[in-house]
Motif scaffolding. Structure first.
Motif, PDB file in Angstrom:
ATOM      1  N   SER A  38       0.806  -1.099  -0.130  1.00  0.00           N
ATOM      2  CA  SER A  38      -0.269  -0.064   0.020  1.00  0.00           C
ATOM      3  C   SER A  38       0.843   1.413  -0.057  1.00  0.00           C
ATOM      4  N   THR A  39       2.119   0.989   0.164  1.00  0.00           N
ATOM      5  CA  THR A  39       3.286   2.182   0.380  1.00  0.00           C
ATOM      6  C   THR A  39       3.651   2.490  -0.830  1.00  0.00           C
ATOM      7  N   ILE A  40       3.808   1.431  -2.095  1.00  0.00           N
ATOM      8  CA  ILE A  40       4.247   1.630  -3.255  1.00  0.00           C
ATOM      9  C   ILE A  40       3.852   2.806  -3.916  1.00  0.00           C
ATOM     10  N   PRO A  41       4.975   3.878  -4.396  1.00  0.00           N
ATOM     11  CA  PRO A  41       4.183   4.998  -5.024  1.00  0.00           C
ATOM     12  C   PRO A  41       3.709   4.794  -6.364  1.00  0.00           C
ATOM     13  N   GLU A  42       4.469   3.927  -7.266  1.00  0.00           N
ATOM     14  CA  GLU A  42       3.654   3.628  -8.490  1.00  0.00           C
ATOM     15  C   GLU A  42       4.017   2.241  -8.895  1.00  0.00           C
ATOM     16  N   ARG A  43       2.949   1.295  -9.021  1.00  0.00           N
ATOM     17  CA  ARG A  43       3.026  -0.076  -9.609  1.00  0.00           C
ATOM     18  C   ARG A  43       3.527  -0.349 -10.840  1.00  0.00           C
ATOM     19  N   ALA A  44       3.334   0.534 -11.770  1.00  0.00           N
ATOM     20  CA  ALA A  44       3.530   0.299 -13.187  1.00  0.00           C
ATOM     21  C   ALA A  44       3.421   1.524 -14.004  1.00  0.00           C
ATOM     22  N   PRO A  45       4.063   1.804 -15.113  1.00  0.00           N
ATOM     23  CA  PRO A  45       3.952   2.798 -16.114  1.00  0.00           C
ATOM     24  C   PRO A  45       2.281   2.696 -16.388  1.00  0.00           C
ATOM     25  N   GLN A  46       1.826   3.820 -17.103  1.00  0.00           N
ATOM     26  CA  GLN A  46       0.208   3.730 -17.615  1.00  0.00           C
ATOM     27  C   GLN A  46       0.314   3.105 -18.753  1.00  0.00           C
ATOM     28  N   SER A  47       1.336   2.730 -19.516  1.00  0.00           N
ATOM     29  CA  SER A  47       1.426   2.079 -20.707  1.00  0.00           C
ATOM     30  C   SER A  47       1.120   0.451 -20.637  1.00  0.00           C
ATOM     31  N   CYS A  48       1.320   0.008 -19.346  1.00  0.00           N
ATOM     32  CA  CYS A  48       1.160  -1.236 -18.912  1.00  0.00           C
ATOM     33  C   CYS A  48      -0.102  -1.547 -18.017  1.00  0.00           C
ATOM     34  N   VAL A  49      -0.766  -2.526 -18.326  1.00  0.00           N
ATOM     35  CA  VAL A  49      -2.007  -2.936 -17.619  1.00  0.00           C
ATOM     36  C   VAL A  49      -2.138  -4.266 -17.067  1.00  0.00           C
ATOM     37  N   PRO A  50      -2.221  -4.652 -15.896  1.00  0.00           N
ATOM     38  CA  PRO A  50      -2.037  -5.914 -15.236  1.00  0.00           C
ATOM     39  C   PRO A  50      -3.310  -6.688 -15.775  1.00  0.00           C
ATOM     40  N   ILE A  51      -3.007  -7.964 -16.109  1.00  0.00           N
ATOM     41  CA  ILE A  51      -3.941  -8.789 -16.685  1.00  0.00           C
ATOM     42  C   ILE A  51      -4.200 -10.089 -15.918  1.00  0.00           C
ATOM     43  N   GLN A  52      -3.191 -10.647 -15.084  1.00  0.00           N
ATOM     44  CA  GLN A  52      -3.529 -11.532 -14.073  1.00  0.00           C
ATOM     45  C   GLN A  52      -2.472 -11.650 -13.142  1.00  0.00           C
ATOM     46  N   ILE A  53      -2.784 -12.075 -11.847  1.00  0.00           N
ATOM     47  CA  ILE A  53      -1.960 -12.196 -10.664  1.00  0.00           C
ATOM     48  C   ILE A  53      -2.013 -13.746 -10.114  1.00  0.00           C
ATOM     49  N   TYR A  54      -1.038 -14.306  -9.632  1.00  0.00           N
ATOM     50  CA  TYR A  54      -0.713 -15.622  -8.799  1.00  0.00           C
ATOM     51  C   TYR A  54      -0.168 -15.276  -7.653  1.00  0.00           C
ATOM     52  N   MET A  55      -0.823 -15.791  -6.656  1.00  0.00           N
ATOM     53  CA  MET A  55      -0.310 -15.334  -5.229  1.00  0.00           C
ATOM     54  C   MET A  55      -0.122 -16.715  -4.540  1.00  0.00           C
ATOM     55  N   ILE A  56       0.991 -17.091  -4.279  1.00  0.00           N
ATOM     56  CA  ILE A  56       1.514 -17.948  -3.367  1.00  0.00           C
ATOM     57  C   ILE A  56       1.641 -17.534  -1.914  1.00  0.00           C
ATOM     58  N   VAL A  57       0.993 -17.895  -1.012  1.00  0.00           N
ATOM     59  CA  VAL A  57       1.201 -17.266   0.378  1.00  0.00           C
ATOM     60  C   VAL A  57       1.116 -18.526   1.469  1.00  0.00           C
ATOM     61  N   ARG A  58       2.130 -18.315   2.140  1.00  0.00           N
ATOM     62  CA  ARG A  58       2.323 -19.299   3.347  1.00  0.00           C
ATOM     63  C   ARG A  58       1.350 -19.159   4.390  1.00  0.00           C
ATOM     64  N   HIS A  59       0.936 -20.091   5.127  1.00  0.00           N
ATOM     65  CA  HIS A  59      -0.309 -19.923   6.084  1.00  0.00           C
ATOM     66  C   HIS A  59       0.378 -19.019   7.238  1.00  0.00           C
ATOM     67  N   GLY A  60      -0.612 -18.277   7.732  1.00  0.00           N
ATOM     68  CA  GLY A  60      -0.459 -17.282   8.844  1.00  0.00           C
ATOM     69  C   GLY A  60       0.330 -18.332  10.371  1.00  0.00           C
ATOM     70  N   ALA A  61       0.305 -17.592  11.552  1.00  0.00           N
ATOM     71  CA  ALA A  61       0.952 -18.157  12.414  1.00  0.00           C
ATOM     72  C   ALA A  61      -0.081 -19.220  12.933  1.00  0.00           C
ATOM     73  N   ARG A  62       0.429 -20.155  13.587  1.00  0.00           N
ATOM     74  CA  ARG A  62      -0.488 -21.209  14.259  1.00  0.00           C
ATOM     75  C   ARG A  62       0.026 -22.082  15.166  1.00  0.00           C
ATOM     76  N   TYR A  63      -0.906 -22.888  15.828  1.00  0.00           N
ATOM     77  CA  TYR A  63      -0.223 -23.742  17.025  1.00  0.00           C
ATOM     78  C   TYR A  63       0.772 -24.721  16.649  1.00  0.00           C
ATOM     79  N   PRO A  64       1.248 -25.388  17.667  1.00  0.00           N
ATOM     80  CA  PRO A  64       2.339 -26.655  17.348  1.00  0.00           C
ATOM     81  C   PRO A  64       1.281 -27.619  17.266  1.00  0.00           C
TER      82      PRO A  64
END
Length: 462
Positions: free
Chosen positions: A50-76
């Motif tokens: 959320s603090t990134i000033p500019e993600r990409a130039p205006q000539s580029c449009v995002p068309i897909q995102i692939y998010m690989i996320v580890r699980h959050g904090a857990r119990y043993p």
């Protein structure tokens, strides 16, 4: 003469008293340290998109995102309960050999310590863990509203998780935030109910490392594969910590082995701070510099089981890495042909997936191996699991269409934009998809050097 003797006696008593007082150890007098390898909280090491000033130039449009996320904090897990009971039994020895050097507050904390989990908590995500992954979902949704916004049809998303409690629960938390509609709980719930979630059978999932037979053969004979970890545990740095710990607890030096110290650090200290959200009694018996030594010891183990010392550990992420490259490549083809594109895919995974995928993509370079004898050379090391794979650690791949005909990829690692090694310098860390295919021919389906998951791991159950 008598006055001189009295003065010297008072001085000697005063010095002895100061020496005794100096030897007392109190955690409140020492700076807290909270880097605990793969049990480090996300907020301590991650960036913030959320603090990134500019993600990409205006000539580029995002068309897909692939998010690989580890699980959050857990119990043993339930398998850790005997180790926790062992610590509880060890507490009975505190103060039996000598006067403990811990101050009363810390000493009472140890004596009052109880096993903090049970079999019903088995690997479940903690409340903090849920908030970690929700925060990640929320910030990326804000950064890429055209791909992840509330107006995107739910059936365009693909969610997948390994079939383990911690990853399933994290994916549920992630989905609840990703599909939420502000001030509309009814629509939010409908979107959540319509989400397409894939949870493969636990024994056949190629994402889950425990199904890689060749890798599990290593873990089942672990001691033979971690010589540097074992040797460091018998070395001067760990021996010194054991000596100090014995004095602070008032127990015999011989009652604390390297193995017991490892259990105190791992199950008493770093696992409990995952549950409580702060450093507990067992963390407070160590100085900051001692926790850094123990962190290196922990990293040594990871280096030998999830790092360069064991190439198999890195190669077993072939399946996931190929899935990313394959999806981006097919998306480019669909986009050129004017076809419909799935805007997002989400994968809920484990520590090993994030750390070893980062290494497979060569985001981590180790010029000098981690060994039993070079801890001080690695004080500011790149192979640092606290930063590589904290709870909620993630790798996010974004495909852009630029100037109608060029396709580029952008990579985020724990919410920081990173330049893919081998790609040209770019203000937005963009890399052309063609260059990606050149850099990783082993991850391209159909190439002569394509990696084969079953050759790496052995056959999977069907």
């Amino acid at each position: 003469m008598r006055l001189l003797l009295v003065f010297l006696a008072v001085l000697a008593f005063s010095n002895a008293h100061r020496r005794r007082k100096k030897k007392q150890f109190c955690s409140s007098s020492h700076e807290e340290y909270r880097m605990f390898g793969d049990r480090t909280f996300y907020e301590l090491v991650a960036g913030n998109v959320s603090t990134i000033p500019e993600r990409a130039p205006q000539s580029c449009v995002p068309i897909q995102i692939y998010m690989i996320v580890r699980h959050g904090a857990r119990y043993p897990g339930a398998k850790h309960l005997p180790k926790l009971e062992l610590l509880r039994n060890f507490i009975q020895q505190v103060g039996e050999f000598s006067q403990p050097r811990l101050c009363e507050t810390d000493l009472q904390g140890i004596r009052d310590w109880q096993v903090y989990t049970d079999e019903y908590d088995q690997l479940n995500q903690t409340e903090k863990g849920a908030n970690e992954v929700k925060g990640i979902a929320r910030r990326f949704k804000q950064l890429f509203p055209e791909l992840l916004g509330s107006d995107v049809n739910v059936d365009k998303f693909r969610f997948r998780s390994t079939n383990r409690p911690q990853t399933r629960m994290s994916l549920e938390s992630f989905i609840s935030e990703m599909l939420s509609v502000p001030d509309d709980p009814e629509t939010t719930q409908r979107r959540i109910d319509e989400a397409i979630v894939d949870v493969p059978p636990v024994n056949s999932d190629k994402v889950y490392q425990n199904n890689c037979k060749n890798y599990m053969a290593v873990l089942n004979n672990l001691s033979a594969y971690i010589p540097e970890f074992n040797a460091f545990g018998e070395g001067h740095d760990i021996s010194k910590i054991i000596k100090k710990l014995a004095e602070r607890l008032g127990v015999e030096r011989s009652s604390i082995s390297a193995d017991l110290l490892w259990k105190i650090y791992t199950y008493g200290c770093k696992y409990q701070q995952q549950v409580d959200g702060f450093n507990g009694p067992w963390c407070k018996v160590f100085k900051r510099k001692e926790l850094k030594v123990l962190q290196y010891w922990d990293d040594l183990r990871s280096y030998e089981t999830k790092g360069p010392a064991l190439p198999l550990a890195i190669q077993k992420n072939c399946y996931v890495a190929k899935d990313v490259i394959s999806l981006m490549t097919s998306t480019r083809q669909q986009d050129i042909a004017g076809g419909e594109i799935p805007p997002a895919k989400f994968l809920s995974v484990h520590t090993s997936n994030i750390a070893t995928l980062a290494q497979l993509l060569k985001l981590v370079t180790v010029d000098r191996p981690l060994t039993r004898s070079n801890y001080r050379m690695h004080y500011y090391r790149e192979f640092d699991f606290s930063k590589m794979a904290p709870t909620g650690g993630n790798l996010v791949f974004v495909l852009y269409r630029c100037l109608e005909t060029e396709y580029k990829m952008q990579l985020y690692w724990n919410e920081r934009v990173v330049r893919i090694p081998g790609c040209p310098e770019d203000p937005n860390s963009f890399c052309s998809l063609n260059r990606i295919l050149e850099l990783y021919p082993n991850l391209v389906v159909g190439s002569e050097t394509e990696c084969n998951q079953e050759e790496i791991c052995g056959p999977y159950k069907t």
